[in-house]
Design a protein around this motif. Structure first.
Motif, mmCIF file in Angstrom:
data_model
loop_
_atom_site.group_PDB
_atom_site.id
_atom_site.type_symbol
_atom_site.label_atom_id
_atom_site.label_comp_id
_atom_site.label_asym_id
_atom_site.label_seq_id
_atom_site.Cartn_x
_atom_site.Cartn_y
_atom_site.Cartn_z
ATOM 1 N N PHE A 51 -2.357 10.270 4.876
ATOM 2 C CA PHE A 51 -1.151 9.450 4.914
ATOM 3 C C PHE A 51 -0.882 8.877 3.532
ATOM 4 O O PHE A 51 -1.778 8.316 2.900
ATOM 5 C CB PHE A 51 -1.297 8.316 5.921
ATOM 6 N N SER A 52 0.333 9.025 3.060
ATOM 7 C CA SER A 52 0.748 8.444 1.788
ATOM 8 C C SER A 52 1.190 7.009 2.009
ATOM 9 O O SER A 52 1.869 6.712 3.000
ATOM 10 C CB SER A 52 1.914 9.251 1.199
ATOM 11 N N GLY A 53 0.810 6.142 1.078
ATOM 12 C CA GLY A 53 1.201 4.743 1.213
ATOM 13 C C GLY A 53 0.827 3.932 -0.010
ATOM 14 O O GLY A 53 0.685 4.474 -1.106
ATOM 15 N N PHE A 54 0.659 2.643 0.221
ATOM 16 C CA PHE A 54 0.438 1.693 -0.866
ATOM 17 C C PHE A 54 -0.705 0.758 -0.510
ATOM 18 O O PHE A 54 -0.834 0.327 0.635
ATOM 19 C CB PHE A 54 1.707 0.864 -1.097
ATOM 20 N N THR A 55 -1.502 0.405 -1.512
ATOM 21 C CA THR A 55 -2.591 -0.540 -1.306
ATOM 22 C C THR A 55 -2.978 -1.164 -2.638
ATOM 23 O O THR A 55 -2.593 -0.667 -3.699
ATOM 24 C CB THR A 55 -3.810 0.139 -0.638
ATOM 25 N N GLY A 56 -3.728 -2.252 -2.559
ATOM 26 C CA GLY A 56 -4.259 -2.879 -3.762
ATOM 27 C C GLY A 56 -3.413 -3.986 -4.344
ATOM 28 O O GLY A 56 -3.789 -4.573 -5.355
ATOM 29 N N GLY A 57 -2.272 -4.273 -3.730
ATOM 30 C CA GLY A 57 -1.378 -5.298 -4.271
ATOM 31 C C GLY A 57 -1.315 -6.532 -3.394
ATOM 32 O O GLY A 57 -2.079 -6.691 -2.449
ATOM 33 N N LYS A 58 -0.369 -7.383 -3.722
ATOM 34 C CA LYS A 58 -0.233 -8.669 -3.017
ATOM 35 C C LYS A 58 1.007 -8.756 -2.127
ATOM 36 O O LYS A 58 1.110 -9.634 -1.297
ATOM 37 C CB LYS A 58 -0.168 -9.814 -4.038
ATOM 38 N N VAL A 59 1.965 -7.862 -2.296
ATOM 39 C CA VAL A 59 3.226 -7.939 -1.555
ATOM 40 C C VAL A 59 3.066 -7.252 -0.199
ATOM 41 O O VAL A 59 2.735 -6.060 -0.136
ATOM 42 C CB VAL A 59 4.373 -7.277 -2.363
ATOM 43 N N PRO A 60 3.298 -7.972 0.898
ATOM 44 C CA PRO A 60 3.175 -7.341 2.214
ATOM 45 C C PRO A 60 4.331 -6.374 2.493
ATOM 46 O O PRO A 60 5.468 -6.626 2.094
ATOM 47 C CB PRO A 60 3.197 -8.520 3.195
#
Length: 189
Positions: A41-50
Motif C-alpha cells: 500500500f502506498s501512503g505517508f508516514t513519519g510526519g506530524k499532520v494527520p
C-alpha cells in the motif's frame, strides 16, 4: 491451550514492513513482485499532520515521507530479505531525494514495527557502510513506526494501472527491470 497455539501461529503468518525509498509508485511496483509479499500500500508516514493529502505531502511541510506498507508472509520471505530488497530498490546515500524527486518526502527511511526490525535495519546500515557498499555513507533514517496514512486510491497499483505514462516508462520501468534482474529467483512470476 490448542486455541492459543493456533492464534499465536496465525499472528506470525503475516507481518508488515514500512519503507520510504523515494517515490512510492516505484517502491510499490518493485516489492509487489516478490514471493511472499501479499500486498503493498502506498501512503505517508513519519510526519506530524494527520490524514495528509498527496498535495500536502508534496509541499514538504507535513514531515511525512512517501512510503509503502508491505504486508508479507515471514515463512515465505524474511524481513532480512526485504531489507536486502530495500537497499537495492533505491540509492540510500541520497539525502531527501531520489533522482529528480527532491524533498524530505522522498527521504530514505525504515519505519520499524518492533525491536527485531530496528536491530536488523541498524545492522544492515552499519555493515553496508563498513563494507563500503556505496561510495558515500548511507543516510537512511531508522525510526519507530507510528501511523500510516494510505494515499488516495489513484496512487494504489499506480504502475500496473498507468504503465504507459512517461514517468512509468522512464523512471519506474528501468528501476523495476533492475530490481527484477537482481531478485529473479524470488519473483512471483
Amino acid at each position: 491451550m490448542e486455541k492459543e497455539k493456533i492464534e499465536n501461529s496465525s499472528k506470525k503468518s503475516i507481518d508488515t514492513a514500512t519503507f520510504a525509498a523515494g517515490c512510492f509508485w516505484c517502491v510499490e511496483a518493485q516489492f509487489k513482485e516478490l514471493k511472499g509479499v501479499q500486498a503493498v500500500f502506498s501512503g505517508f508516514t513519519g510526519g506530524k499532520v494527520p490524514h495528509p493529502s498527496y498535495e500536502a505531502v508534496c509541499t514538504g511541510l507535513t514531515g511525512h515521507a512517501e512510503a509503502c506498507n508491505i504486508i508479507f508472509n515471514p515463512s515465505e520471505i524474511s524481513y532480512d530479505e526485504l531489507l536486502e530488497a530495500f537497499f537495492v530498490a533505491h540509492d540510500p546515500t541520497q539525502l531527501n531525494r531520489q533522482g529528480n524527486d527532491v524533498g524530505t518526502q522522498y527521504r530514505s527511511a525504515i519505519f520499524y514495527h518492533n525491536d527485531e526490525q530496528r536491530k536488523l535495519a541498524e545492522y544492515y546500515i552499519k555493515r553496508l557502510d563498513q563494507e563500503k557498499a556505496y561510495t558515500k555513507p548511507i543516510v537512511t533514517q531508522v525510526r519507530p513506526f507510528t501511523v500510516f496514512y494510505k494515499a488516495e486510491d489513484y496512487h494504489q497499483d499506480y504502475y500496473a494501472n498507468n504503465g504507459a505514462q512517461p514517468y512509468c516508462q522512464f523512471v519506474i520501468k528501468p528501476k523495476l527491470d533492475k530490481f527484477n534482474k537482481v531478485f529473479k529467483e524470488k519473483l512471483k512470476h
